[in-house]
Design a protein around this motif. Structure first.
Motif, short mmCIF file in Angstrom:
data_model
loop_
_atom_site.label_atom_id
_atom_site.label_comp_id
_atom_site.label_asym_id
_atom_site.label_seq_id
_atom_site.Cartn_x
_atom_site.Cartn_y
_atom_site.Cartn_z
N ASP A 194 0.74 -1.08 0.12
CA ASP A 194 -0.16 -0.01 0.00
C ASP A 194 0.82 1.35 0.05
OD1 ASP A 194 -0.64 0.94 3.24
OD2 ASP A 194 0.56 -0.79 2.86
N ASN A 208 -2.67 -2.58 -3.21
CA ASN A 208 -3.89 -3.17 -2.47
C ASN A 208 -3.93 -4.89 -2.63
OD1 ASN A 208 -6.27 -3.65 -4.33
ND2 ASN A 208 -5.82 -1.52 -4.48
N SER A 264 1.16 -6.13 6.01
CA SER A 264 0.26 -5.24 6.85
C SER A 264 -0.23 -4.36 5.54
CB SER A 264 1.00 -4.48 7.98
OG SER A 264 0.03 -3.62 8.31
N PRO A 298 -4.03 -2.06 4.51
CA PRO A 298 -5.82 -1.88 4.74
C PRO A 298 -6.45 -2.58 4.05
CG PRO A 298 -4.60 0.02 3.78
CD PRO A 298 -3.51 -0.98 3.92
N THR A 302 -5.81 -8.03 4.16
CA THR A 302 -4.44 -7.91 4.68
C THR A 302 -3.61 -8.97 3.77
OG1 THR A 302 -4.84 -10.21 6.11
CG2 THR A 302 -5.50 -7.89 7.13
#
Length: 517
Positions: free
Chosen positions: A11, A35, A56, A58, A61
């Motif tokens: 991300d 993503n 990690s 958003p 996952t």
């Protein structure tokens, strides 16, 4: 490794420009996603060599993305990159089959070394597999040419399947093409062998291999264990190579005992072979014993509606009439869920037969649906779909529920299937059967050199609805096409998976045994 394609999912991808530029200068082609959703889509649409995946993120996952990637391509190497050194995170990632993991911050040389290690490992595995098959090639070729018996043909077929799976993993296109030619040559010689011996086998059990109508008597009932609940799972249309990719899954929950085989009778279809299995008789004798229950090809109605009746009669005839047994046929997802929810109720039975019709439906759906033709475009992808289906099927969920019980489990099938590619012209009247791999009817017109013909069906232990009825069977990878609208049907059915005829893939099929761990 130059020109290797790498997907990097993070991300904060903009912060990785120095690492990405470094790898691009080294010759790597870097695809980027910010993503997990986009990353998974790229795994579906692009040919990739490695994925670097941020743990990690958003939304979806890293671990969730990893799981989705493995559903798309189980063999794709994935390197997890994480800030988190927590032991449980890495256990989850390793359990989901990551290839490696790195801790942030990562420098360009770490990434490069990791890539080199992965790509070099893939190259070494590929080279070793190719070299091993090259050494085995001549031996398999000599076996095919030397005149094998029915057990020898099983051994050759198992070797071919073994190398198919090995070369799948090694991703060596050239060797895969060589193996495909060798399999084609094996099928040619196998069909000659079966054509010479089939009548002898079907008429005299002692002259040949265990065939469909002797499977229960020869290989299932002798392994029956008193005091246990015995489950016989018949997955319709399951080939030996598909069985081989299911075996490791089943072995995770059950103790593998041994693997055996039998030869399917002709025609290699559910109508004939599966009825023969549960009746313990050839189709000709089933019709004689059960004239009201047997249906010929031209008769209306389901052709496999009375398997439980045939099985009950077989148990009585073989001295097993006292057994408490169940017969369950699964033809859709709803009935599969019902099996999963109620399988514990079957543990009180001595013998439980579960017939699961999925692989057969898959082969038919693949013929009709363009999207499945894309998904199962070749043998390897056809195996992969069967494996994915089984892994998430109600059948496997049901079997896992009884894995800790004191049970005996057999996995088998009724016949296999072959990918067809050689059209053969045939002419018949309106009562001729529609199956692409065999035809049954009157006044059939064909090239006798291209088929296995049975002018007197009774000699092949097949019903004969009319005095002039005869059967013809497609050999190797051929399929029958009528002259009317010939080119349309050739294009429509070419490269589809069919059954009913004579080939090593359709006739030599597995029966395997498992016990509780």
């Amino acid at each position: 490794m130059a020109n290797a394609r790498v997907l990097w999912v993070d991300d904060e991808i903009d912060n990785l420009k120095p690492q990405i530029m470094f790898l691009e200068k080294k010759g790597y082609d870097i695809l980027k996603a910010t993503n997990g959703y986009d990353g998974v889509e790229l795994c579906k649409s692009e040919q990739l060599d490695v994925v670097f995946l941020d743990e990690s993120m958003p939304g979806m996952t890293g671990l969730e993305t990893l799981s989705k990637i493995k559903e798309v391509n189980p063999s794709l190497p994935v390197v997890m990159i994480t800030k988190n050194e927590a032991e449980n995170i890495m256990e989850e990632a390793l359990g989901a089959q990551i290839t490696d993991y790195l801790l942030k911050p990562v420098n360009p040389r770490q990434i490069l070394l990791t890539l080199k290690k992965i790509m070099e490992s893939k190259r070494l595995v590929s080279n070793a597999t190719t070299s091993a098959y090259q050494q085995e090639f001549s031996k398999i070729f000599m076996d095919i040419q030397m005149g094998l018996d029915y057990e020898g043909w099983v051994d050759v077929y198992k070797k071919i399947v073994y190398w198919e799976l090995e070369l799948d993993n090694a991703n060596t296109q050239e060797m895969q093409e060589v193996l495909a030619m060798q399999k084609s040559e094996a099928n040619k010689e196998f069909c000659k062998y079966v054509s010479r011996n089939y009548m002898k086998w079907i008429q005299n059990h002692d002259e040949g291999p265990t065939m469909s109508h002797n499977l229960m008597r020869d290989k299932i009932l002798p392994r029956f264990e008193k005091g246990k609940s015995n489950f016989i799972v018949l997955i319709d249309n399951l080939r030996f190579d598909q069985w081989k990719v299911l075996k490791p899954i089943i072995s995770e929950e059950f103790r593998f005992l041994d693997e055996d085989y039998f030869y399917s009778i002709l025609p290699t279809t559910t109508h004939y072979s599966r009825n023969a299995i549960f009746a313990g008789m050839t189709p000709y004798n089933i019709e004689r014993r059960f004239p009201r229950l047997w249906k010929n090809d031209i008769d209306e109605g389901g052709k496999n509606m009375h398997e439980a009746d045939f099985l009950e009669d077989l148990l009585d005839r073989t001295g097993h009439g006292e057994l408490k047994f169940s017969y369950t046929k699964i033809t859709n997802h709803r009935s599969g869920k019902e099996l999963m929810e109620n399988i514990h109720n079957l543990l009180d039975n001595d013998l439980n037969i579960i017939v699961y019709n999925f692989v057969d439906m898959l082969s038919h759906a693949r013929t009709e649906m363009e999207v499945l033709k894309e998904l199962a475009s070749d043998e390897a992808s056809y195996r992969s779909i069967a494996k994915s289906w089984f892994s998430y099927s109600p059948l496997w969920e049901a079997l896992k529920k009884i894995s800790e019980k004191d049970v005996r489990l057999a996995i088998t099938t009724d016949h296999g299937t072959i990918r067809v590619g050689t059209p053969k012209r045939v002419i018949g009247d309106r009562n001729t059967t529609t199956n692409l791999r065999y035809k049954h009817g009157r006044n059939l017109q064909y090239n006798s050199k291209e088929v296995y013909e049975v002018r007197n069906p009774i000699e092949a232990q097949l019903p004969r609805p009319h005095v002039s009825s005869s059967f013809i069977f497609a050999k190797e990878d051929s399929f029958f096409v009528y002259p009317n609208n010939y080119n349309h049907y050739v294009n429509y059915y070419n490269n589809t998976f069919q059954h009913g005829g004579m080939s090593i893939q359709e006739m030599i099929v597995p029966v395997a045994w498992f016990g509780s761990k």
